[in-house]
Design an enzyme around this catalytic site. Structure first.
Site, PDB file in Angstrom:
ATOM      1  N   HIS A 123       0.884  -1.131   0.091  1.00 47.05           N
ATOM      2  CA  HIS A 123      -0.027  -0.099  -0.055  1.00 47.05           C
ATOM      3  C   HIS A 123       0.689   1.133   0.060  1.00 47.05           C
ATOM      4  O   HIS A 123       2.078   1.351   0.643  1.00 47.05           O
ATOM      5  CB  HIS A 123      -0.890   0.053   1.470  1.00 47.05           C
ATOM      6  CG  HIS A 123      -1.339   1.274   1.669  1.00 47.05           C
ATOM      7  ND1 HIS A 123      -0.635   2.078   2.737  1.00 47.05           N
ATOM      8  CD2 HIS A 123      -2.281   2.278   1.319  1.00 47.05           C
ATOM      9  CE1 HIS A 123      -1.096   3.326   2.795  1.00 47.05           C
ATOM     10  NE2 HIS A 123      -2.215   3.360   2.201  1.00 47.05           N
ATOM     11  N   ARG A 127      -0.807  12.782  -0.215  1.00 37.72           N
ATOM     12  CA  ARG A 127      -1.978  13.653  -0.163  1.00 37.72           C
ATOM     13  C   ARG A 127      -1.582  14.824   0.207  1.00 37.72           C
ATOM     14  O   ARG A 127      -0.835  15.094   1.214  1.00 37.72           O
ATOM     15  CB  ARG A 127      -3.144  12.845   0.458  1.00 37.72           C
ATOM     16  CG  ARG A 127      -2.959  12.847   1.861  1.00 37.72           C
ATOM     17  CD  ARG A 127      -4.154  11.786   2.415  1.00 37.72           C
ATOM     18  NE  ARG A 127      -3.853  11.593   3.691  1.00 37.72           N
ATOM     19  CZ  ARG A 127      -2.982  10.367   4.475  1.00 37.72           C
ATOM     20  NH1 ARG A 127      -2.609   9.759   3.501  1.00 37.72           N
ATOM     21  NH2 ARG A 127      -3.019  10.455   5.703  1.00 37.72           N
TER      22      ARG A 127
END
Length: 287
Positions: A123, A127
């Site tokens: 993963h 952001r």
């Protein structure tokens, strides 16, 4: 630079989009190089929209030579936060949300579930989040093998440490500890994988430095992940390894549905549900 962060937002959104393009090309190249009787996998790209504003690209590959399912999503969304999201922000120390709940967010989110059980799932996300009251960066990466190889864990962490050390010698230990705590499954009493780094609410007061660090985390991903995947592509496996993989995927699904902040935020703010739940494995098993 205006106080509305217009240029900052545009630069961050463009970078996350470029990183998405780079990773999808690298993954399709890995599919081509893997060989085998099956055709190489390719991403299916679907535009996504958010009713209140903005959207993104959902890129998913299924049934490839290397990847059983991998999603690489990019988004840039905006609007106003609902009551639950406002309370969540207030609980994190963001002031003024009850009077001006506007927000903007952009990022890339990636989850890969592999064909060969010896290849680890992974993963990664980075952001930027903005409100009229505060802005910050967040992200990280963590490795999720069902069969752990110490040399893979060491390589993955070494790449992340190098990215951190180039910006602040304190970052790696701090963000590794944060990942160990964040990617822990309380009801199972165990981590979902072998960790990595995780950071959030990063605002040192120097936007350029924080953005540079976030780019470095994104740039470290392929050098961290591709070598450990290529090492095991041709390694034989059978029913026992597949069983271990499916059971481990159950842990991943539990974590993402119960604890993951991004999943909760995406669903609560009305983003495309298929894109939000892209991280779930194609098959999993519970015993």
């Amino acid at each position: 630079m205006g106080t509305d962060f217009t240029e900052y937002k545009a630069r961050a959104a463009e970078w996350f989009r470029l990183l998405r393009d780079r990773i999808t090309l690298a993954f399709e190249d890995l599919e081509d190089r893997a060989g085998g009787d099956a055709p190489p996998g390719r991403f299916e790209v679907t535009p996504t929209t958010r009713e209140d504003g903005g959207g993104g690209l959902m890129s998913v590959m299924r049934g490839g030579r290397v990847f059983e399912k991998v999603g690489v999503n990019w988004s840039a969304v905006h609007g106003t936060l609902g009551e639950r999201a406002q309370k969540a922000m207030a609980a994190r120390g963001v002031p003024g949300m009850e009077t001006d709940p506007r927000f903007w967010a952009s990022g890339i989110s990636l989850v890969a579930h592999m064909q060969n059980p010896h290849c680890p799932a992974v993963h990664m996300n980075t952001r930027m989040f903005w409100t009229p009251h505060a802005s910050w960066f967040g992200g990280g990466a963590d490795l999720n093998p069902c069969i752990e190889y110490p040399e893979d864990t060491a390589h993955f962490h070494a790449q992340l440490r190098a990215a951190c050390d180039a910006h602040d010698p304190a970052y790696y230990d701090r963000f590794k500890a944060w990942a160990d705590a964040y990617f822990f499954i309380p009801h199972r009493g165990r981590a979902r994988g072998v960790g990595g780094i995780f950071y959030d609410d990063l605002n040192t007061g120097d936007w350029e430095a924080d953005f540079a660090f976030t780019r470095a985390v994104g740039e470290a991903f392929l050098p961290a992940f591709l070598p450990v995947t290529e090492r095991h592509l041709s390694q034989p496996w059978g029913e026992a390894e597949r069983e271990a993989q499916l059971v481990h995927r159950g842990l991943y699904a539990e974590y993402n549905l119960v604890y993951d902040r991004g999943t909760k935020f995406g669903l609560e703010t009305g983003h495309d549900a298929n894109a939000v739940l892209m991280s779930l494995p194609p098959l999993a098993k519970w015993i």
